[in-house]
Design an enzyme around this catalytic site. Structure first.
Site, PDB file in Angstrom:
ATOM      1  N   CYS A   2       0.823  -1.201   0.000  1.00  0.00           N
ATOM      2  CA  CYS A   2       0.000   0.000   0.000  1.00  0.00           C
ATOM      3  C   CYS A   2       0.867   1.266   0.000  1.00  0.00           C
ATOM      4  O   CYS A   2       1.863   1.351   0.707  1.00  0.00           O
ATOM      5  CB  CYS A   2      -0.957   0.086   1.175  1.00  0.00           C
ATOM      6  SG  CYS A   2      -2.071  -1.294   1.264  1.00  0.00           S
ATOM      7  N   ARG A  27       4.235  -0.427  -4.516  1.00  0.00           N
ATOM      8  CA  ARG A  27       3.858  -0.912  -3.185  1.00  0.00           C
ATOM      9  C   ARG A  27       2.563  -1.722  -3.204  1.00  0.00           C
ATOM     10  O   ARG A  27       2.149  -2.258  -2.174  1.00  0.00           O
ATOM     11  CB  ARG A  27       3.700   0.268  -2.225  1.00  0.00           C
ATOM     12  CG  ARG A  27       4.934   1.127  -2.114  1.00  0.00           C
ATOM     13  CD  ARG A  27       4.687   2.295  -1.205  1.00  0.00           C
ATOM     14  NE  ARG A  27       4.497   1.872   0.157  1.00  0.00           N
ATOM     15  CZ  ARG A  27       5.466   1.668   1.032  1.00  0.00           C
ATOM     16  NH1 ARG A  27       6.702   1.872   0.686  1.00  0.00           N
ATOM     17  NH2 ARG A  27       5.196   1.273   2.257  1.00  0.00           N
ATOM     18  N   TRP A  74      -2.397  -2.932  -1.692  1.00  0.00           N
ATOM     19  CA  TRP A  74      -2.024  -4.343  -1.774  1.00  0.00           C
ATOM     20  C   TRP A  74      -2.900  -5.021  -0.732  1.00  0.00           C
ATOM     21  O   TRP A  74      -2.754  -4.784   0.470  1.00  0.00           O
ATOM     22  CB  TRP A  74      -0.548  -4.518  -1.453  1.00  0.00           C
ATOM     23  CG  TRP A  74      -0.042  -5.914  -1.661  1.00  0.00           C
ATOM     24  CD1 TRP A  74       0.429  -6.444  -2.827  1.00  0.00           C
ATOM     25  CD2 TRP A  74       0.046  -6.962  -0.684  1.00  0.00           C
ATOM     26  NE1 TRP A  74       0.799  -7.752  -2.637  1.00  0.00           N
ATOM     27  CE2 TRP A  74       0.575  -8.099  -1.340  1.00  0.00           C
ATOM     28  CE3 TRP A  74      -0.271  -7.059   0.664  1.00  0.00           C
ATOM     29  CZ2 TRP A  74       0.798  -9.304  -0.684  1.00  0.00           C
ATOM     30  CZ3 TRP A  74      -0.061  -8.262   1.318  1.00  0.00           C
ATOM     31  CH2 TRP A  74       0.476  -9.372   0.647  1.00  0.00           C
ATOM     32  N   ASN A 100      -1.934   2.251   5.432  1.00  0.00           N
ATOM     33  CA  ASN A 100      -0.985   1.202   5.041  1.00  0.00           C
ATOM     34  C   ASN A 100      -0.614   0.451   6.323  1.00  0.00           C
ATOM     35  O   ASN A 100      -0.132   1.064   7.270  1.00  0.00           O
ATOM     36  CB  ASN A 100       0.243   1.877   4.409  1.00  0.00           C
ATOM     37  CG  ASN A 100       1.444   0.945   4.276  1.00  0.00           C
ATOM     38  OD1 ASN A 100       2.577   1.402   4.312  1.00  0.00           O
ATOM     39  ND2 ASN A 100       1.234  -0.330   4.130  1.00  0.00           N
ATOM     40  N   GLY A 101      -0.886  -0.852   6.344  1.00  0.00           N
ATOM     41  CA  GLY A 101      -0.567  -1.630   7.547  1.00  0.00           C
ATOM     42  C   GLY A 101      -1.714  -2.572   7.860  1.00  0.00           C
ATOM     43  O   GLY A 101      -2.563  -2.848   7.009  1.00  0.00           O
ATOM     44  N   GLU A 486      18.479 -17.240  -6.759  1.00  0.00           N
ATOM     45  CA  GLU A 486      18.012 -15.916  -7.180  1.00  0.00           C
ATOM     46  C   GLU A 486      17.490 -15.963  -8.624  1.00  0.00           C
ATOM     47  O   GLU A 486      16.475 -15.342  -8.943  1.00  0.00           O
ATOM     48  CB  GLU A 486      19.163 -14.909  -7.014  1.00  0.00           C
ATOM     49  CG  GLU A 486      18.903 -13.501  -7.512  1.00  0.00           C
ATOM     50  CD  GLU A 486      17.720 -12.793  -6.878  1.00  0.00           C
ATOM     51  OE1 GLU A 486      17.158 -13.278  -5.889  1.00  0.00           O
ATOM     52  OE2 GLU A 486      17.324 -11.743  -7.425  1.00  0.00           O
ATOM     53  N   LYS A 490      13.688 -14.962  -9.698  1.00  0.00           N
ATOM     54  CA  LYS A 490      13.380 -13.943 -10.719  1.00  0.00           C
ATOM     55  C   LYS A 490      12.385 -14.494 -11.728  1.00  0.00           C
ATOM     56  O   LYS A 490      11.440 -13.820 -12.121  1.00  0.00           O
ATOM     57  CB  LYS A 490      14.630 -13.495 -11.485  1.00  0.00           C
ATOM     58  CG  LYS A 490      15.613 -12.589 -10.810  1.00  0.00           C
ATOM     59  CD  LYS A 490      15.186 -11.160 -10.636  1.00  0.00           C
ATOM     60  CE  LYS A 490      14.378 -10.992  -9.394  1.00  0.00           C
ATOM     61  NZ  LYS A 490      15.007 -10.807  -8.145  1.00  0.00           N
ATOM     62  N   GLU A 493       8.868 -14.929 -10.126  1.00  0.00           N
ATOM     63  CA  GLU A 493       8.225 -13.656  -9.798  1.00  0.00           C
ATOM     64  C   GLU A 493       7.570 -13.008 -11.004  1.00  0.00           C
ATOM     65  O   GLU A 493       6.455 -12.516 -10.906  1.00  0.00           O
ATOM     66  CB  GLU A 493       9.280 -12.655  -9.275  1.00  0.00           C
ATOM     67  CG  GLU A 493       9.683 -12.815  -7.860  1.00  0.00           C
ATOM     68  CD  GLU A 493      10.719 -11.767  -7.464  1.00  0.00           C
ATOM     69  OE1 GLU A 493      10.497 -11.095  -6.464  1.00  0.00           O
ATOM     70  OE2 GLU A 493      11.756 -11.618  -8.161  1.00  0.00           O
ATOM     71  N   HIS A 509      19.358 -35.835  -5.528  1.00  0.00           N
ATOM     72  CA  HIS A 509      18.553 -36.250  -4.382  1.00  0.00           C
ATOM     73  C   HIS A 509      17.094 -35.830  -4.527  1.00  0.00           C
ATOM     74  O   HIS A 509      16.405 -35.639  -3.531  1.00  0.00           O
ATOM     75  CB  HIS A 509      19.166 -35.682  -3.090  1.00  0.00           C
ATOM     76  CG  HIS A 509      20.573 -36.147  -2.883  1.00  0.00           C
ATOM     77  ND1 HIS A 509      20.888 -37.434  -2.545  1.00  0.00           N
ATOM     78  CD2 HIS A 509      21.755 -35.500  -3.036  1.00  0.00           C
ATOM     79  CE1 HIS A 509      22.209 -37.567  -2.462  1.00  0.00           C
ATOM     80  NE2 HIS A 509      22.755 -36.392  -2.766  1.00  0.00           N
ATOM     81  N   LYS A 608       6.547  -4.493  -3.703  1.00  0.00           N
ATOM     82  CA  LYS A 608       7.987  -4.305  -3.527  1.00  0.00           C
ATOM     83  C   LYS A 608       8.362  -4.113  -2.065  1.00  0.00           C
ATOM     84  O   LYS A 608       9.444  -4.475  -1.639  1.00  0.00           O
ATOM     85  CB  LYS A 608       8.439  -3.101  -4.347  1.00  0.00           C
ATOM     86  CG  LYS A 608       9.938  -2.986  -4.367  1.00  0.00           C
ATOM     87  CD  LYS A 608      10.438  -2.454  -5.653  1.00  0.00           C
ATOM     88  CE  LYS A 608      11.937  -2.549  -5.717  1.00  0.00           C
ATOM     89  NZ  LYS A 608      12.395  -3.932  -5.923  1.00  0.00           N
TER      90      LYS A 608
HETATM   91  C1  G6P Z   1       9.568  -8.340  -1.627  1.00  0.00           C
HETATM   92  C2  G6P Z   1      10.163  -7.883  -2.934  1.00  0.00           C
HETATM   93  C3  G6P Z   1      11.500  -8.561  -3.154  1.00  0.00           C
HETATM   94  C4  G6P Z   1      12.430  -8.305  -1.988  1.00  0.00           C
HETATM   95  C5  G6P Z   1      11.785  -8.701  -0.648  1.00  0.00           C
HETATM   96  C6  G6P Z   1      12.597  -8.181   0.528  1.00  0.00           C
HETATM   97  O1  G6P Z   1       9.217  -9.680  -1.700  1.00  0.00           O
HETATM   98  O2  G6P Z   1       9.281  -8.163  -4.007  1.00  0.00           O
HETATM   99  O3  G6P Z   1      12.096  -8.061  -4.338  1.00  0.00           O
HETATM  100  O4  G6P Z   1      13.606  -9.020  -2.154  1.00  0.00           O
HETATM  101  O5  G6P Z   1      10.479  -8.132  -0.541  1.00  0.00           O
HETATM  102  O6  G6P Z   1      12.548  -6.783   0.516  1.00  0.00           O
HETATM  103  P1  G6P Z   1      13.650  -5.818   1.059  1.00  0.00           P
HETATM  104  O7  G6P Z   1      13.147  -4.442   0.693  1.00  0.00           O
HETATM  105  O8  G6P Z   1      13.695  -6.023   2.552  1.00  0.00           O
HETATM  106  O9  G6P Z   1      14.933  -6.148   0.420  1.00  0.00           O
END
Ligand code: G6P
Length: 613
Positions: A2, A27, A74, A100-101, A486, A490, A493, A509, A608
């Site tokens: 949010c 957000r 969100w 937001n929260g 990672e 990616k 996501e 395994h 994000k």
């Molecule tokens: C969300 C984002 C990710 C990020 C994670 C941790 O899931 O989509 O891209 O890695 O939060 O966020 P931070 O801001 O603490 O790195």
């Protein structure tokens, strides 16, 4: 999770709110809305979906107003629809709120309010809060700021809120606890937002609200801050240092692509003043200021979430190999609830792009309570984690807007690598010659990334070959194991292809059972150590007809013969390889997502900045 924006002053509020909401869409983008006050009439326009849908919807209305609040959502409580979109009205529609929260005790509050005759239109916790404020304002005959303050003493949970009262059209009330809120101070005007990006083009002077603080901003340019215990506070001001161009796509189709291509620059920015290749040293001011703690630490514990957690895993290899400091890497969400053993000789390093991740913040609080020294590796300047930690370093990657983290990840790796090298040298676990040689080598990383980015067209071609897959496996060993994790994250996501990252040798395994000609297997095979082992892993995949895409060191003809496709990257010291080998994986995910017509910058269900648990 949010985004909030608000304006009071002499300009038209609506365009400022819309522009701000677009900046804050990273957000959350389940719905958006604005409340505007004009001639003592409070109007709310809100719509499911992205801000553009709100704009199209609001065209039919008069949006003239010099005071307003806005929100991009969100969803937590209540599905994403028009009804649950913010802002929300109080029962008599005199008050409105954006939030937001999460109000954790909303259920108890809601039952009590229903017994007092309140009727709710949405399924949100936020609507409960505005009804609570209304009830307190009415029953105790309070000003809006007092009603907000008293209401917040009854609330359990996290909030950044902004409240408007139709009867008090020359003020906005805002408050925060655990969710961020910045107040921008202009000439007889104020801007409020979840981060500084909606504010930057109007004023550089800001104050960040702290937990349990309530601010009232007035149209005449005055403002006051209190805590919820009703004590007056003196605000402290900061001056923003951010360029507007960084908030625009700058000719790229998506922010993610722009951010991938920015990496040679952002890594150089992270190194600036902290690494000198000519003299052969690297240093970080805040490590230097706390050097005894670092040199005498029994253990370093990295806490983080998502991509930042992967950066912590790379750091585990670096700190243990170079500085011989025992390391643990913890998901913040697990660490905070599992009663970890911590002592004053432990250093907890929180890694976070946004600096607002709720679980990481909670892990920091726990570590502080137990006496550990807490250090932050953060991108967003002035964020909650930057302020909550005992000390820390910024990675200086600039605003990262694509939801999938790219330049922040390599920024975190850059900073953590400099830290590990410096501590290793200070502890005497590496020789001066090796230290100097590594610093020189490290300074070439931006150029090597530049060279890797030149393979973009080839990577796009490879993406075409696997874009219709339903699964993918990423394999790596040693420093490239976290890179495999990672890479898989990616792809998941942004393209919604199921992908798993695995240590290459562990494939036998379990995941090997999944391999057939439909399964792309992306192998990061740049390691010098265990090279033969990774070659064997590739052969194991090929023997089961898997489709192998290998990331190899330039000139590697051996793997080229075995793999279906190779992506070459410049030769690089193994300890630095994640910085370079992660680049083709970012591009591969990007192209696949574009080909699958996914919204690369705003993938479904993600946000994000995760300010809820
Ligand atoms: C969300 C984002 C990710 C990020 C994670 C941790 O899931 O989509 O891209 O890695 O939060 O966020 P931070 O801001 O603490 O790195």
């Amino acid at each position: 999770m949010c985004g909030i924006v608000a304006y009071i002053g002499n300009r038209q509020a609506y365009p400022i709110l819309i522009k701000g909401l677009k900046r804050l869409e990273y957000r959350g983008y389940d719905s958006s809305g604005v409340a505007l006050l004009n001639d003592k009439n409070l109007n709310i326009y809100k719509k499911k979906g992205k801000v553009d849908e709100l704009v199209a919807f609001a065209e039919q209305f008069d949006t003239t107003s010099t005071i307003g609040i806005g929100h991009t959502r969100w969803a937590t409580h209540g599905e994403p629809n028009d009804k649950n979109a913010h802002p929300h009205f109080s029962g008599d529609s005199n008050l409105t709120i954006v939030h937001n929260g999460i109000i954790e005790n909303y259920d108890i509050l809601k039952t009590a309010l229903e017994q007092q005759g309140h009727v709710f239109k949405s399924d949100t916790d936020t609507e409960v809060l505005i009804h609570l404020i209304e009830e307190i304002q009415r029953s105790e005959n309070l000003s809006i700021e007092e009603a907000v303050r008293v209401a917040l003493t009854k609330v359990v949970g996290a909030y950044a809120i902004v409240v408007l009262d139709e009867k008090e059209p020359d003020k906005i009330v805002a408050a925060r606890k655990s969710s961020p809120l910045v107040v921008g101070i202009g000439e007889n005007e104020f801007f409020l937002a979840s981060d500084a990006t909606p504010i930057i083009e109007y004023t550089k002077k800001v104050t960040y609200l702290n937990d349990e603080e309530v601010a009232v901003v007035h149209r005449d340019g005055t403002f006051q801050i209190k805590n919820i215990q009703n004590e007056n506070l003196e605000p402290s001001f900061q001056y923003l240092d951010m360029q507007i161009e960084l908030l625009e796509k700058g000719g790229y189709d998506y922010f993610m692509l722009k951010e991938i291509f920015q990496q040679p620059q952002t890594i150089s920015d992270c190194m600036r003043g902290r690494l000198n290749a000519n003299e052969g040293w690297t240093t970080l001011g805040s490590v230097e200021n706390n050097i005894e703690k670092f040199l005498n630490a029994d253990r370093i514990i990295f806490v983080a979430c998502g991509t930042s957690w992967h950066a912590g895993l790379v750091a585990e290899y670096l700190f243990e190999e170079l500085a011989r400091i025992p390391v643990e890497v913890e998901y913040a969400s697990e660490f905070r609830y599992r009663n970890p053993v911590l002592t004053e000789k432990d250093i907890v390093i929180a890694i976070s792009q946004s600096g607002e991740t709720a679980d990481t913040l909670a892990a920091i609080e726990l570590a502080k309570e137990r006496g550990a020294f807490v250090y932050g590796v953060v991108n967003v300047v002035g964020s909650s984690i930057a302020r909550a930690t005992d000390s820390g370093s910024y990675i200086h990657a600039g605003p990262e807007i694509g939801v999938a983290s790219t330049k922040a990840f390599t920024g975190q790796l850059t900073l953590l690598t400099m830290m590990a090298l410096n501590l290793a040298y200070r502890k005497g676990t590496i020789s001066q010659d090796y230290y100097r040689q590594m610093v020189v080598e490290f300074s070439t990383i931006p150029t090597k990334i530049e060279e890797t980015l030149k393979y973009n067209d080839k990577i796009e071609f490879i993406a075409e070959q696997i874009k219709d897959s339903t699964n993918a496996l990423y394999l790596g060993r040693g420093y490239n194991f976290p890179v495999a994790l990672e890479g898989a994250l990616k792809l998941k996501e942004i393209s919604y292809i199921h992908a798993e990252g695995y240590p290459a040798a562990e494939m036998k395994h379990g995941p090997i059972a999944l391999i057939d000609e439909m399964m792309p297997v992306i192998v990061i095979a740049t390691n010098k150590s265990a090279y033969e082992k990774i070659v064997s892993n590739i052969q194991e995949v090929k023997a089961r007809k898997g489709f192998v895409i290998a990331i190899v060191t330039e000139g590697d003809k051996h793997i080229q013969k075995m793999a279906d496709f190779v992506i070459e990257i410049p030769e690089v010291e193994e300890i630095f390889s994640p910085l370079v080998s992660s680049i083709p994986l970012q591009l591969l995910s990007y192209h696949i997502a574009v080909m699958r017509e996914c919204n690369v910058d705003q993938p479904r269900n993600l946000a994000k900045s995760v300010t809820v648990e």
